[in-house]
Scaffold this motif. Structure first.
Motif, PDB file in Angstrom:
ATOM      1  N   TYR A   1      -3.144  -6.161  -3.385  1.00  0.00           N
ATOM      2  CA  TYR A   1      -1.919  -6.285  -2.620  1.00  0.00           C
ATOM      3  C   TYR A   1      -2.148  -7.292  -1.496  1.00  0.00           C
ATOM      4  O   TYR A   1      -3.260  -7.465  -1.013  1.00  0.00           O
ATOM      5  CB  TYR A   1      -1.524  -4.951  -1.975  1.00  0.00           C
ATOM      6  CG  TYR A   1      -1.019  -3.897  -2.928  1.00  0.00           C
ATOM      7  CD1 TYR A   1      -1.900  -3.056  -3.600  1.00  0.00           C
ATOM      8  CD2 TYR A   1       0.345  -3.722  -3.132  1.00  0.00           C
ATOM      9  CE1 TYR A   1      -1.429  -2.075  -4.458  1.00  0.00           C
ATOM     10  CE2 TYR A   1       0.828  -2.742  -3.994  1.00  0.00           C
ATOM     11  CZ  TYR A   1      -0.073  -1.922  -4.649  1.00  0.00           C
ATOM     12  OH  TYR A   1       0.395  -0.951  -5.503  1.00  0.00           O
TER      13      TYR A   1
ATOM     14  N   GLN B   1      -0.566  -8.097   2.435  1.00  0.00           N
ATOM     15  CA  GLN B   1       0.233  -7.509   3.500  1.00  0.00           C
ATOM     16  C   GLN B   1       0.655  -8.591   4.462  1.00  0.00           C
ATOM     17  O   GLN B   1      -0.190  -9.273   5.057  1.00  0.00           O
ATOM     18  CB  GLN B   1      -0.553  -6.426   4.260  1.00  0.00           C
ATOM     19  CG  GLN B   1       0.261  -5.756   5.348  1.00  0.00           C
ATOM     20  CD  GLN B   1      -0.538  -4.730   6.117  1.00  0.00           C
ATOM     21  OE1 GLN B   1      -1.755  -4.780   6.181  1.00  0.00           O
ATOM     22  NE2 GLN B   1       0.156  -3.770   6.701  1.00  0.00           N
TER      23      GLN B   1
ATOM     24  N   GLY C   1       6.117  -7.181   8.581  1.00  0.00           N
ATOM     25  CA  GLY C   1       7.499  -6.821   8.290  1.00  0.00           C
ATOM     26  C   GLY C   1       7.846  -6.738   6.816  1.00  0.00           C
ATOM     27  O   GLY C   1       9.001  -6.514   6.470  1.00  0.00           O
ATOM     28  N   MET C   2       6.840  -6.893   5.944  1.00  0.00           N
ATOM     29  CA  MET C   2       7.138  -6.903   4.502  1.00  0.00           C
ATOM     30  C   MET C   2       6.383  -5.830   3.735  1.00  0.00           C
ATOM     31  O   MET C   2       6.457  -5.772   2.511  1.00  0.00           O
ATOM     32  CB  MET C   2       6.818  -8.270   3.914  1.00  0.00           C
ATOM     33  CG  MET C   2       7.629  -9.396   4.533  1.00  0.00           C
ATOM     34  SD  MET C   2       7.363 -10.958   3.722  1.00  0.00           S
ATOM     35  CE  MET C   2       8.207 -10.688   2.177  1.00  0.00           C
ATOM     36  N   GLY C   3       5.658  -4.999   4.410  1.00  0.00           N
ATOM     37  CA  GLY C   3       4.892  -3.998   3.687  1.00  0.00           C
ATOM     38  C   GLY C   3       3.817  -4.644   2.836  1.00  0.00           C
ATOM     39  O   GLY C   3       3.304  -5.715   3.163  1.00  0.00           O
ATOM     40  N   LEU C   4       3.482  -4.001   1.743  1.00  0.00           N
ATOM     41  CA  LEU C   4       2.474  -4.522   0.832  1.00  0.00           C
ATOM     42  C   LEU C   4       3.141  -4.923  -0.476  1.00  0.00           C
ATOM     43  O   LEU C   4       3.976  -4.193  -1.006  1.00  0.00           O
ATOM     44  CB  LEU C   4       1.405  -3.456   0.539  1.00  0.00           C
ATOM     45  CG  LEU C   4       0.336  -3.289   1.598  1.00  0.00           C
ATOM     46  CD1 LEU C   4       0.845  -2.485   2.774  1.00  0.00           C
ATOM     47  CD2 LEU C   4      -0.886  -2.601   1.001  1.00  0.00           C
TER      48      LEU C   4
ATOM     49  N   LEU D   1       2.482  -6.296  -4.486  1.00  0.00           N
ATOM     50  CA  LEU D   1       1.487  -6.278  -5.555  1.00  0.00           C
ATOM     51  C   LEU D   1       1.289  -7.674  -6.127  1.00  0.00           C
ATOM     52  O   LEU D   1       2.247  -8.338  -6.534  1.00  0.00           O
ATOM     53  CB  LEU D   1       1.947  -5.318  -6.652  1.00  0.00           C
ATOM     54  CG  LEU D   1       1.022  -5.122  -7.838  1.00  0.00           C
ATOM     55  CD1 LEU D   1      -0.279  -4.457  -7.406  1.00  0.00           C
ATOM     56  CD2 LEU D   1       1.721  -4.288  -8.911  1.00  0.00           C
TER      57      LEU D   1
ATOM     58  N   GLU E   1       4.161  -8.476  -8.464  1.00  0.00           N
ATOM     59  CA  GLU E   1       5.365  -9.129  -7.924  1.00  0.00           C
ATOM     60  C   GLU E   1       5.150 -10.573  -7.520  1.00  0.00           C
ATOM     61  O   GLU E   1       6.047 -11.411  -7.646  1.00  0.00           O
ATOM     62  CB  GLU E   1       5.821  -8.392  -6.657  1.00  0.00           C
ATOM     63  CG  GLU E   1       6.168  -6.953  -6.806  1.00  0.00           C
ATOM     64  CD  GLU E   1       6.367  -6.345  -5.423  1.00  0.00           C
ATOM     65  OE1 GLU E   1       7.438  -6.554  -4.833  1.00  0.00           O
ATOM     66  OE2 GLU E   1       5.435  -5.680  -4.920  1.00  0.00           O
TER      67      GLU E   1
ATOM     68  N   PHE F   1      -5.542  -6.551   0.321  1.00  0.00           N
ATOM     69  CA  PHE F   1      -6.124  -5.242   0.088  1.00  0.00           C
ATOM     70  C   PHE F   1      -6.335  -5.009  -1.395  1.00  0.00           C
ATOM     71  O   PHE F   1      -5.454  -5.274  -2.215  1.00  0.00           O
ATOM     72  CB  PHE F   1      -5.219  -4.134   0.625  1.00  0.00           C
ATOM     73  CG  PHE F   1      -5.183  -4.059   2.124  1.00  0.00           C
ATOM     74  CD1 PHE F   1      -4.120  -4.579   2.826  1.00  0.00           C
ATOM     75  CD2 PHE F   1      -6.226  -3.464   2.830  1.00  0.00           C
ATOM     76  CE1 PHE F   1      -4.083  -4.519   4.211  1.00  0.00           C
ATOM     77  CE2 PHE F   1      -6.201  -3.397   4.211  1.00  0.00           C
ATOM     78  CZ  PHE F   1      -5.124  -3.923   4.900  1.00  0.00           C
TER      79      PHE F   1
ATOM     80  N   GLY G   1      -3.028   9.344  -5.260  1.00  0.00           N
ATOM     81  CA  GLY G   1      -2.674   8.026  -4.745  1.00  0.00           C
ATOM     82  C   GLY G   1      -3.812   7.036  -4.867  1.00  0.00           C
ATOM     83  O   GLY G   1      -4.833   7.303  -5.480  1.00  0.00           O
ATOM     84  N   TYR G   2      -3.616   5.905  -4.303  1.00  0.00           N
ATOM     85  CA  TYR G   2      -4.613   4.849  -4.335  1.00  0.00           C
ATOM     86  C   TYR G   2      -5.556   4.956  -3.147  1.00  0.00           C
ATOM     87  O   TYR G   2      -5.151   5.322  -2.040  1.00  0.00           O
ATOM     88  CB  TYR G   2      -3.937   3.480  -4.295  1.00  0.00           C
ATOM     89  CG  TYR G   2      -3.469   2.979  -5.643  1.00  0.00           C
ATOM     90  CD1 TYR G   2      -2.233   3.342  -6.147  1.00  0.00           C
ATOM     91  CD2 TYR G   2      -4.271   2.137  -6.407  1.00  0.00           C
ATOM     92  CE1 TYR G   2      -1.805   2.885  -7.384  1.00  0.00           C
ATOM     93  CE2 TYR G   2      -3.853   1.678  -7.645  1.00  0.00           C
ATOM     94  CZ  TYR G   2      -2.620   2.053  -8.129  1.00  0.00           C
ATOM     95  OH  TYR G   2      -2.201   1.598  -9.357  1.00  0.00           O
ATOM     96  N   THR G   3      -6.813   4.596  -3.388  1.00  0.00           N
ATOM     97  CA  THR G   3      -7.798   4.436  -2.322  1.00  0.00           C
ATOM     98  C   THR G   3      -7.883   2.951  -2.011  1.00  0.00           C
ATOM     99  O   THR G   3      -8.086   2.136  -2.911  1.00  0.00           O
ATOM    100  CB  THR G   3      -9.179   4.953  -2.765  1.00  0.00           C
ATOM    101  OG1 THR G   3      -9.071   6.340  -3.079  1.00  0.00           O
ATOM    102  CG2 THR G   3     -10.191   4.772  -1.650  1.00  0.00           C
ATOM    103  N   PHE G   4      -7.731   2.609  -0.733  1.00  0.00           N
ATOM    104  CA  PHE G   4      -7.695   1.211  -0.330  1.00  0.00           C
ATOM    105  C   PHE G   4      -9.010   0.777   0.297  1.00  0.00           C
ATOM    106  O   PHE G   4      -9.686   1.556   0.973  1.00  0.00           O
ATOM    107  CB  PHE G   4      -6.573   0.985   0.686  1.00  0.00           C
ATOM    108  CG  PHE G   4      -5.213   0.880   0.064  1.00  0.00           C
ATOM    109  CD1 PHE G   4      -4.519   2.014  -0.308  1.00  0.00           C
ATOM    110  CD2 PHE G   4      -4.642  -0.358  -0.167  1.00  0.00           C
ATOM    111  CE1 PHE G   4      -3.272   1.928  -0.898  1.00  0.00           C
ATOM    112  CE2 PHE G   4      -3.390  -0.463  -0.750  1.00  0.00           C
ATOM    113  CZ  PHE G   4      -2.707   0.679  -1.118  1.00  0.00           C
ATOM    114  N   GLY G   5      -9.349  -0.498   0.082  1.00  0.00           N
ATOM    115  CA  GLY G   5     -10.431  -1.112   0.817  1.00  0.00           C
ATOM    116  C   GLY G   5      -9.977  -1.439   2.237  1.00  0.00           C
ATOM    117  O   GLY G   5      -8.813  -1.253   2.590  1.00  0.00           O
ATOM    118  N   SER G   6     -10.901  -1.950   3.037  1.00  0.00           N
ATOM    119  CA  SER G   6     -10.588  -2.217   4.447  1.00  0.00           C
ATOM    120  C   SER G   6      -9.926  -3.575   4.655  1.00  0.00           C
ATOM    121  O   SER G   6      -9.530  -3.904   5.765  1.00  0.00           O
ATOM    122  CB  SER G   6     -11.856  -2.122   5.296  1.00  0.00           C
ATOM    123  OG  SER G   6     -12.825  -3.018   4.798  1.00  0.00           O
TER     124      SER G   6
END
Lengths: 110, 113
Positions: free
Chosen positions: B35, B37, B40-43, B45, B59, B90, B101-106
């Motif tokens: 993803y 980021q 103002g646009m979120g994440l 894909l 997307e 991310f 859910g998903y586990t995200f990296g830093s």
């Protein structure tokens, strides 16, 4: 459609409850999630709710789901300074994708 | 510690340069995603994978390539960096149920100048 909408900012006094609202459009979503992002960090899963549930409580967190209105909310009881962060609502629209809102920045003031 | 590891954490590129963002997970998760980021646009894909050898577009795939030769690794390649690719990237993974859910990296903060 896969739009998830959230208000962008919330300011709350320490010790009060915070309520973050989210609306989504895909009625076929199976899971809905709340993620927390602290400055400079990745996203941390706070909680999730399955679409056949109305409410889920986990310690200070309460998630309410209104499927008819496609409305999801996250209530944080006794808000602390450590709760200051960006909170993302997300829906699982299919097997591979989460659709995220833009995020709500929560500021906790003393 | 188990989880999703991304490298590098920060990167500055010149327009036209190429680079690879690394992502590795040690949870034996089948699903992995990239993803980006933006404020103002979120994440959004970029690309995703449902298992080793299988990838597909999300997307906003233009300007990015991925491959999945092993379950653990899912690198993201920027072919010819553009200023519009300045973002925080991310990587995320999840198991086959998706319940947790998903586990995200830093994240990797990329600036293209």
């Amino acid at each position: 459609g896969e739009d998830v909408e959230q208000s962008l900012f919330l300011s709350v006094r320490e010790g009060d409850s915070s309520v973050i609202n989210c609306t989504y459009t895909d009625s076929s979503s199976t899971y809905l999630y709340w993620y927390k992002q602290e400055p400079g960090a990745g996203l941390q899963l706070l909680t999730y709710i399955f679409s056949n549930m109305d409410m889920k409580q986990d310690q200070r967190l309460t998630v309410l789901l209104n499927k008819k209105d496609k409305h999801l909310s996250l209530r944080i009881a006794d808000t602390q300074t450590g709760d200051s962060a960006i909170y993302f609502c997300a829906e699982k629209t299919n097997d591979y994708k989460l659709s995220f809102g833009a995020g709500t920045t929560v500021t906790v003031r003393a | 510690n188990a989880g999703v590891t991304q490298t590098p954490k920060f990167q500055v590129l010149k327009t036209g340069q190429s680079m690879t963002l690394q992502c590795a997970q040690d949870m034996n998760h089948e699903y992995m995603s990239w993803y980006r980021q933006d404020p103002g646009m979120g994440l959004r894909l970029i690309h995703y994978s449902v298992g080793a050898g299988i990838t597909d577009q999300g997307e906003v795939p233009n300007g990015y390539n991925v491959s999945r030769s092993t379950t653990e690794d899912f690198p993201l390649r920027l072919l010819s960096a553009a200023p519009s690719q300045t973002s925080v990237y991310f990587c995320a993974s999840r198991d086959s149920t998706g319940r947790a859910g998903y586990t995200f990296g830093s994240g990797t903060r990329l600036t293209v100048v």
